[in-house]
Design a protein around this motif. Structure first.
Motif, PDB file in Angstrom:
ATOM      1  N   ALA A 176       0.809  -1.232   0.000  1.00  0.00           N
ATOM      2  CA  ALA A 176       0.000   0.000   0.000  1.00  0.00           C
ATOM      3  C   ALA A 176       0.834   1.270   0.000  1.00  0.00           C
ATOM      4  CB  ALA A 176      -0.919  -0.003   1.218  1.00  0.00           C
ATOM      5  N   ILE A 177       2.162   1.131   0.030  1.00  0.00           N
ATOM      6  CA  ILE A 177       2.960   2.338   0.283  1.00  0.00           C
ATOM      7  C   ILE A 177       3.302   3.129  -0.977  1.00  0.00           C
ATOM      8  CG2 ILE A 177       3.975   1.424   2.376  1.00  0.00           C
ATOM      9  CD1 ILE A 177       6.515   0.894   0.798  1.00  0.00           C
ATOM     10  N   PHE A 178       3.169   2.532  -2.164  1.00  0.00           N
ATOM     11  CA  PHE A 178       3.713   3.202  -3.341  1.00  0.00           C
ATOM     12  C   PHE A 178       2.972   4.489  -3.719  1.00  0.00           C
ATOM     13  CE2 PHE A 178       5.615  -0.961  -3.545  1.00  0.00           C
ATOM     14  CZ  PHE A 178       6.944  -0.587  -3.640  1.00  0.00           C
ATOM     15  N   PRO A 179       1.608   4.525  -3.676  1.00  0.00           N
ATOM     16  CA  PRO A 179       0.957   5.821  -3.929  1.00  0.00           C
ATOM     17  C   PRO A 179       1.359   6.887  -2.914  1.00  0.00           C
ATOM     18  CG  PRO A 179      -0.661   4.049  -3.800  1.00  0.00           C
ATOM     19  CD  PRO A 179       0.642   3.461  -3.440  1.00  0.00           C
ATOM     20  N   MET A 180       1.601   6.448  -1.684  1.00  0.00           N
ATOM     21  CA  MET A 180       1.996   7.416  -0.657  1.00  0.00           C
ATOM     22  C   MET A 180       3.399   7.951  -0.930  1.00  0.00           C
ATOM     23  SD  MET A 180       0.392   5.449   2.578  1.00  0.00           S
ATOM     24  CE  MET A 180       0.997   6.515   3.830  1.00  0.00           C
ATOM     25  N   LEU A 181       4.263   7.077  -1.435  1.00  0.00           N
ATOM     26  CA  LEU A 181       5.623   7.538  -1.768  1.00  0.00           C
ATOM     27  C   LEU A 181       5.592   8.559  -2.902  1.00  0.00           C
ATOM     28  CD1 LEU A 181       7.887   4.402  -1.504  1.00  0.00           C
ATOM     29  CD2 LEU A 181       7.863   6.399  -0.052  1.00  0.00           C
ATOM     30  N   LEU A 182       4.662   8.347  -3.840  1.00  0.00           N
ATOM     31  CA  LEU A 182       4.502   9.327  -4.928  1.00  0.00           C
ATOM     32  C   LEU A 182       4.110  10.688  -4.343  1.00  0.00           C
ATOM     33  CD1 LEU A 182       4.287   9.695  -8.063  1.00  0.00           C
ATOM     34  CD2 LEU A 182       1.846   9.370  -7.751  1.00  0.00           C
ATOM     35  N   ASP A 183       3.210  10.668  -3.366  1.00  0.00           N
ATOM     36  CA  ASP A 183       2.812  11.920  -2.701  1.00  0.00           C
ATOM     37  C   ASP A 183       4.011  12.593  -2.032  1.00  0.00           C
ATOM     38  OD1 ASP A 183       0.277  11.550  -3.470  1.00  0.00           O
ATOM     39  OD2 ASP A 183      -0.525  10.983  -1.514  1.00  0.00           O
ATOM     40  N   ALA A 184       4.871  11.776  -1.395  1.00  0.00           N
ATOM     41  CA  ALA A 184       6.051  12.337  -0.721  1.00  0.00           C
ATOM     42  C   ALA A 184       6.972  13.016  -1.737  1.00  0.00           C
ATOM     43  CB  ALA A 184       6.796  11.242   0.034  1.00  0.00           C
ATOM     44  N   CYS A 185       7.157  12.365  -2.893  1.00  0.00           N
ATOM     45  CA  CYS A 185       8.024  12.953  -3.929  1.00  0.00           C
ATOM     46  C   CYS A 185       7.431  14.276  -4.426  1.00  0.00           C
ATOM     47  CB  CYS A 185       8.185  11.999  -5.111  1.00  0.00           C
ATOM     48  SG  CYS A 185       9.089  10.529  -4.705  1.00  0.00           S
ATOM     49  N   VAL A 186       6.106  14.291  -4.636  1.00  0.00           N
ATOM     50  CA  VAL A 186       5.445  15.524  -5.094  1.00  0.00           C
ATOM     51  C   VAL A 186       5.627  16.630  -4.051  1.00  0.00           C
ATOM     52  CG1 VAL A 186       3.189  16.551  -5.607  1.00  0.00           C
ATOM     53  CG2 VAL A 186       3.772  14.355  -6.562  1.00  0.00           C
ATOM     54  N   ALA A 187       5.491  16.263  -2.774  1.00  0.00           N
ATOM     55  CA  ALA A 187       5.627  17.262  -1.700  1.00  0.00           C
ATOM     56  C   ALA A 187       7.029  17.870  -1.693  1.00  0.00           C
ATOM     57  CB  ALA A 187       5.315  16.619  -0.354  1.00  0.00           C
ATOM     58  N   VAL A 188       8.051  17.030  -1.867  1.00  0.00           N
ATOM     59  CA  VAL A 188       9.430  17.557  -1.894  1.00  0.00           C
ATOM     60  C   VAL A 188       9.622  18.485  -3.096  1.00  0.00           C
ATOM     61  CG1 VAL A 188      11.854  16.925  -2.143  1.00  0.00           C
ATOM     62  CG2 VAL A 188      10.393  15.611  -0.662  1.00  0.00           C
ATOM     63  N   GLY A 189       9.088  18.062  -4.236  1.00  0.00           N
ATOM     64  CA  GLY A 189       9.199  18.887  -5.446  1.00  0.00           C
ATOM     65  C   GLY A 189       8.560  20.248  -5.244  1.00  0.00           C
ATOM     66  N   ILE A 190       7.379  20.263  -4.637  1.00  0.00           N
ATOM     67  CA  ILE A 190       6.688  21.537  -4.413  1.00  0.00           C
ATOM     68  C   ILE A 190       7.485  22.407  -3.443  1.00  0.00           C
ATOM     69  CG2 ILE A 190       4.612  22.587  -3.400  1.00  0.00           C
ATOM     70  CD1 ILE A 190       3.036  20.229  -4.486  1.00  0.00           C
ATOM     71  N   ALA A 191       8.036  21.788  -2.395  1.00  0.00           N
ATOM     72  CA  ALA A 191       8.801  22.559  -1.402  1.00  0.00           C
ATOM     73  C   ALA A 191      10.009  23.232  -2.051  1.00  0.00           C
ATOM     74  CB  ALA A 191       9.237  21.650  -0.259  1.00  0.00           C
ATOM     75  N   VAL A 192      10.756  22.456  -2.847  1.00  0.00           N
ATOM     76  CA  VAL A 192      11.967  23.016  -3.478  1.00  0.00           C
ATOM     77  C   VAL A 192      11.583  24.101  -4.484  1.00  0.00           C
ATOM     78  CG1 VAL A 192      13.954  22.466  -4.927  1.00  0.00           C
ATOM     79  CG2 VAL A 192      13.291  20.911  -3.112  1.00  0.00           C
ATOM     80  N   THR A 193      10.542  23.825  -5.301  1.00  0.00           N
ATOM     81  CA  THR A 193      10.090  24.813  -6.298  1.00  0.00           C
ATOM     82  C   THR A 193       9.664  26.113  -5.621  1.00  0.00           C
ATOM     83  OG1 THR A 193       9.236  22.971  -7.558  1.00  0.00           O
ATOM     84  CG2 THR A 193       8.520  25.137  -8.233  1.00  0.00           C
ATOM     85  N   ASP A 194       8.910  25.966  -4.527  1.00  0.00           N
ATOM     86  CA  ASP A 194       8.402  27.141  -3.825  1.00  0.00           C
ATOM     87  C   ASP A 194       9.539  27.997  -3.282  1.00  0.00           C
ATOM     88  OD1 ASP A 194       5.935  28.401  -2.525  1.00  0.00           O
ATOM     89  OD2 ASP A 194       7.286  28.119  -0.832  1.00  0.00           O
ATOM     90  N   LEU A 195      10.519  27.316  -2.661  1.00  0.00           N
ATOM     91  CA  LEU A 195      11.648  28.064  -2.077  1.00  0.00           C
ATOM     92  C   LEU A 195      12.431  28.809  -3.151  1.00  0.00           C
ATOM     93  CD1 LEU A 195      13.154  28.198   0.818  1.00  0.00           C
ATOM     94  CD2 LEU A 195      14.846  26.868  -0.360  1.00  0.00           C
ATOM     95  N   LEU A 196      12.762  28.088  -4.252  1.00  0.00           N
ATOM     96  CA  LEU A 196      13.571  28.711  -5.302  1.00  0.00           C
ATOM     97  C   LEU A 196      12.800  29.827  -6.003  1.00  0.00           C
ATOM     98  CD1 LEU A 196      15.351  25.631  -6.857  1.00  0.00           C
ATOM     99  CD2 LEU A 196      16.364  27.411  -5.496  1.00  0.00           C
ATOM    100  N   ALA A 197      11.501  29.609  -6.204  1.00  0.00           N
ATOM    101  CA  ALA A 197      10.717  30.631  -6.905  1.00  0.00           C
ATOM    102  C   ALA A 197      10.587  31.892  -6.075  1.00  0.00           C
ATOM    103  CB  ALA A 197       9.335  30.092  -7.229  1.00  0.00           C
ATOM    104  N   ARG A 198      10.575  31.719  -4.780  1.00  0.00           N
ATOM    105  CA  ARG A 198      10.346  32.890  -3.943  1.00  0.00           C
ATOM    106  C   ARG A 198      11.620  33.679  -3.667  1.00  0.00           C
ATOM    107  NH1 ARG A 198       7.089  31.757   1.319  1.00  0.00           N
ATOM    108  NH2 ARG A 198       6.044  30.310  -0.064  1.00  0.00           N
ATOM    109  N   TYR A 199      12.741  32.978  -3.512  1.00  0.00           N
ATOM    110  CA  TYR A 199      13.959  33.682  -3.075  1.00  0.00           C
ATOM    111  C   TYR A 199      15.028  33.804  -4.152  1.00  0.00           C
ATOM    112  CZ  TYR A 199      11.949  33.143   1.542  1.00  0.00           C
ATOM    113  OH  TYR A 199      11.103  33.202   2.608  1.00  0.00           O
ATOM    114  N   ARG A 200      14.995  32.955  -5.177  1.00  0.00           N
ATOM    115  CA  ARG A 200      16.035  33.017  -6.212  1.00  0.00           C
ATOM    116  C   ARG A 200      15.769  34.187  -7.144  1.00  0.00           C
ATOM    117  NH1 ARG A 200      18.911  29.451  -9.973  1.00  0.00           N
ATOM    118  NH2 ARG A 200      20.517  30.901 -10.602  1.00  0.00           N
ATOM    119  N   LYS A 201      16.855  34.912  -7.489  1.00  0.00           N
ATOM    120  CA  LYS A 201      16.690  36.035  -8.422  1.00  0.00           C
ATOM    121  C   LYS A 201      17.588  35.838  -9.626  1.00  0.00           C
ATOM    122  CE  LYS A 201      15.340  39.255  -4.873  1.00  0.00           C
ATOM    123  NZ  LYS A 201      15.870  40.189  -3.896  1.00  0.00           N
TER     124      LYS A 201
END
Lengths: 159, 142
Positions: free
Chosen positions: A134-159
């Motif tokens: 049962a863990i594989f869909p949840m792992l996909l969610d974890a990967c998406v969450a990391v991607g969003i976190a990194v994208t959000d940080l870079l989009a907000r602070y990177r110039k």
């Protein structure tokens, strides 16, 4: 003498303009991916992904809370994180500018990283107790969450 | 006694607190401990450690981006790999210790995540001590 423009000319110009726009978008996307930089427009497109992630995590937490197989505390923590994320999405992204939830906006990447950590921890406990399928869909969610976190940080602070 | 000696004494006491733990960790036999652990669990521990490392990486990255006006670190590969290697080492060490001492599964997960975060931070701290400015947006010898 004024230039007479036929409808076929207009169509052709529209086509050229659309082609140029598509080319510019492609170039922008390539540049962003090469430089690991996400423009602010990309954040707007990530909103749907954030909505999917929030609802998916909420569903997972509620399902496991109802199943009553594991202790409730980690799932309650995950549920509260997803509720905060949902509130952030509704208030900061969809409501008019007069409404804001500044704490969630400021710490948005931490919310997603904590969500990913929580999901992976739950997956690990499930795998140790023999619920590995049962863990594989949840792992996909974890990967998406990391991607969003990194994208959000870079989009907000990177110039 | 000056503040410098008090500070040094304080660090020595903190180090001494870890010594029984280190001595006990030396008695763990890795083969016997990890014999019953499946490949899925090992890969998930790897994933959890990576997430801990990414957390410490983002923590530092945000500071650097704010401090240096949106510039990424000058040596991003060293920056990322130092954090992640520290996180993996600490995460697997925490996993081995928790497996040997048969603690509760949830406490084990939290320990791995926290150890991975601290491992990443520790490597960063050591790197900054040895090579000041190594993780900064401006290269040290630039």
């Amino acid at each position: 003498m004024a230039e007479v423009r036929h409808s076929s000319d207009k169509d052709r110009d529209d086509l050229i303009q659309r082609g140029l726009n598509a080319g510019n978008n492609l170039k922008l996307a390539l540049r962003c991916s090469m430089r690991l930089q996400a423009p602010v427009d990309l954040l707007r497109q990530v909103v749907l992904l954030r909505l999917y992630l929030t609802l998916s995590v909420m569903y997972t937490a509620v399902t496991f809370l109802q199943a009553d197989r594991y202790i409730a505390a980690p799932f309650l923590a995950l549920l509260s994180l997803s509720i905060v994320s949902f509130a952030d999405l509704i208030i900061n992204d969809w409501l008019p500018k007069d409404f804001y939830f500044i704490t969630a906006y400021r710490y948005r990447h931490w919310i997603y990283i904590l969500m990913a950590l929580g999901i992976t921890s739950i997956c690990l406990v499930m795998a140790k107790q023999g619920d590995g399928a049962a863990i594989f869909p949840m792992l996909l969610d974890a990967c998406v969450a990391v991607g969003i976190a990194v994208t959000d940080l870079l989009a907000r602070y990177r110039k | 006694m000056t503040a410098r000696y008090i500070n040094r004494l304080f660090y020595m006491i903190i180090a001494a607190l870890w010594l029984p733990g280190i001595a006990w960790a030396g008695t763990i036999t890795l083969d016997a401990t990890l014999a019953s652990v499946s490949g899925v669990v090992v890969s998930l521990v790897f994933g959890l450690s990576t997430l801990g490392g990414i957390s410490s990486l983002l923590y530092r990255l945000k500071d650097e981006l704010i401090r240096h006006d949106g510039k990424l670190p000058a040596w991003p590969i060293i920056f990322v790999s130092a954090n992640l290697v520290g996180a993996w080492l600490a995460g697997f060490l925490a996993f081995a210790i928790c497996e040997a001492s048969t603690v509760n599964a949830w406490i084990e997960m939290v320990s791995i995540a926290v150890a991975a975060f601290c491992g990443g931070k520790f490597i960063e701290f050591v790197a900054e001590k040895l090579y000041p400015g190594v993780g900064s947006a401006v290269a040290p010898n630039a």
